[in-house]
Motif scaffolding. Sequence first.
Motif, PDB file in Angstrom:
ATOM      1  N   ARG A  12      44.674   6.853 -25.493  1.00  5.68           N
ATOM      2  CA  ARG A  12      43.562   7.076 -24.194  1.00  5.68           C
ATOM      3  C   ARG A  12      44.295   8.166 -22.875  1.00  5.68           C
ATOM      4  NH1 ARG A  12      42.212   0.801 -23.565  1.00  5.68           N
ATOM      5  NH2 ARG A  12      41.306   1.168 -25.347  1.00  5.68           N
ATOM      6  N   VAL A  26      42.303  11.602 -23.403  1.00  2.00           N
ATOM      7  CA  VAL A  26      41.281  12.609 -21.617  1.00  2.00           C
ATOM      8  C   VAL A  26      42.329  13.330 -21.319  1.00  2.00           C
ATOM      9  CG1 VAL A  26      41.623  11.709 -19.685  1.00  2.00           C
ATOM     10  CG2 VAL A  26      41.037  10.116 -21.158  1.00  2.00           C
ATOM     11  N   TYR A  27      43.762  14.144 -21.868  1.00  2.00           N
ATOM     12  CA  TYR A  27      44.637  15.391 -21.175  1.00  2.00           C
ATOM     13  C   TYR A  27      43.980  16.460 -22.098  1.00  2.00           C
ATOM     14  CZ  TYR A  27      47.288  12.649 -18.074  1.00  2.00           C
ATOM     15  OH  TYR A  27      47.438  11.543 -16.979  1.00  2.00           O
ATOM     16  N   SER A  77      41.659  16.652 -23.931  1.00  2.00           N
ATOM     17  CA  SER A  77      39.876  17.343 -23.733  1.00  2.00           C
ATOM     18  C   SER A  77      40.118  18.127 -22.041  1.00  2.00           C
ATOM     19  CB  SER A  77      39.086  16.014 -23.668  1.00  2.00           C
ATOM     20  OG  SER A  77      38.918  14.730 -24.362  1.00  2.00           O
ATOM     21  N   PHE A  78      40.977  17.606 -21.255  1.00  2.00           N
ATOM     22  CA  PHE A  78      40.808  18.407 -20.339  1.00  2.00           C
ATOM     23  C   PHE A  78      40.913  19.908 -19.943  1.00  2.00           C
ATOM     24  CE2 PHE A  78      40.889  14.922 -17.137  1.00  2.00           C
ATOM     25  CZ  PHE A  78      39.102  15.443 -16.874  1.00  2.00           C
ATOM     26  N   THR A 104      41.604  21.349 -23.278  1.00  2.00           N
ATOM     27  CA  THR A 104      40.643  22.310 -24.412  1.00  2.00           C
ATOM     28  C   THR A 104      39.246  22.023 -24.493  1.00  2.00           C
ATOM     29  OG1 THR A 104      40.394  20.237 -25.828  1.00  2.00           O
ATOM     30  CG2 THR A 104      42.090  21.727 -26.266  1.00  2.00           C
ATOM     31  N   PHE A 105      38.301  21.423 -22.803  1.00  2.00           N
ATOM     32  CA  PHE A 105      37.795  21.456 -22.574  1.00  2.00           C
ATOM     33  C   PHE A 105      36.369  20.869 -23.536  1.00  2.00           C
ATOM     34  CE2 PHE A 105      39.401  25.782 -21.717  1.00  2.00           C
ATOM     35  CZ  PHE A 105      39.128  25.816 -20.088  1.00  2.00           C
ATOM     36  N   GLY A 106      37.173  19.861 -23.970  1.00  2.00           N
ATOM     37  CA  GLY A 106      36.441  18.931 -24.618  1.00  2.00           C
ATOM     38  C   GLY A 106      36.113  19.121 -25.834  1.00  2.00           C
ATOM     39  N   SER A 107      37.155  19.561 -26.937  1.00  2.00           N
ATOM     40  CA  SER A 107      36.971  19.329 -27.658  1.00  2.00           C
ATOM     41  C   SER A 107      36.825  18.653 -28.769  1.00  2.00           C
ATOM     42  CB  SER A 107      37.524  21.140 -28.966  1.00  2.00           C
ATOM     43  OG  SER A 107      38.270  21.478 -27.822  1.00  2.00           O
ATOM     44  N   ILE A 113      36.531  15.515 -28.778  1.00  2.00           N
ATOM     45  CA  ILE A 113      35.227  14.685 -27.994  1.00  2.00           C
ATOM     46  C   ILE A 113      35.300  14.775 -29.714  1.00  2.00           C
ATOM     47  CG2 ILE A 113      32.815  14.283 -27.255  1.00  2.00           C
ATOM     48  CD1 ILE A 113      34.094  15.556 -24.598  1.00  2.00           C
ATOM     49  N   TYR A 120      36.608  12.761 -32.021  1.00  2.00           N
ATOM     50  CA  TYR A 120      36.513  11.259 -31.475  1.00  2.00           C
ATOM     51  C   TYR A 120      35.534  10.880 -32.212  1.00  2.00           C
ATOM     52  CZ  TYR A 120      37.046   6.831 -28.706  1.00  2.00           C
ATOM     53  OH  TYR A 120      36.168   5.794 -28.525  1.00  2.00           O
TER      54      TYR A 120
END
Length: 72
Positions: free
Chosen positions: A31, A35-36, A38-39, A41-44, A46, A49
């Motif tokens: 997890r 989260v790291y 996501s931060f 790579t600006f949310g890519s 997600i 996921y």
Amino acid sequence: MKRFTDYLESQSFGLCSALAQKWGFSTRSVRLSFVYASFFTFGSPIVLYFAGAFWMDVRRAMRQQRSTVWDL
């Protein structure tokens, strides 16, 4: 905190815990890595996921499908 985590896991897709069990890592580390990533790579991740969660639901539905036409 454990009750909150269990509730969240049961209501969400459970992709991180499934990946952690499959790969042999702790759920927390998977997890946090998500989260790291996501931060950074600006949310890519997600998108990945949601694609993985969709694939898990498809696999679960296929396993629960009836084996023959006569199973009612």
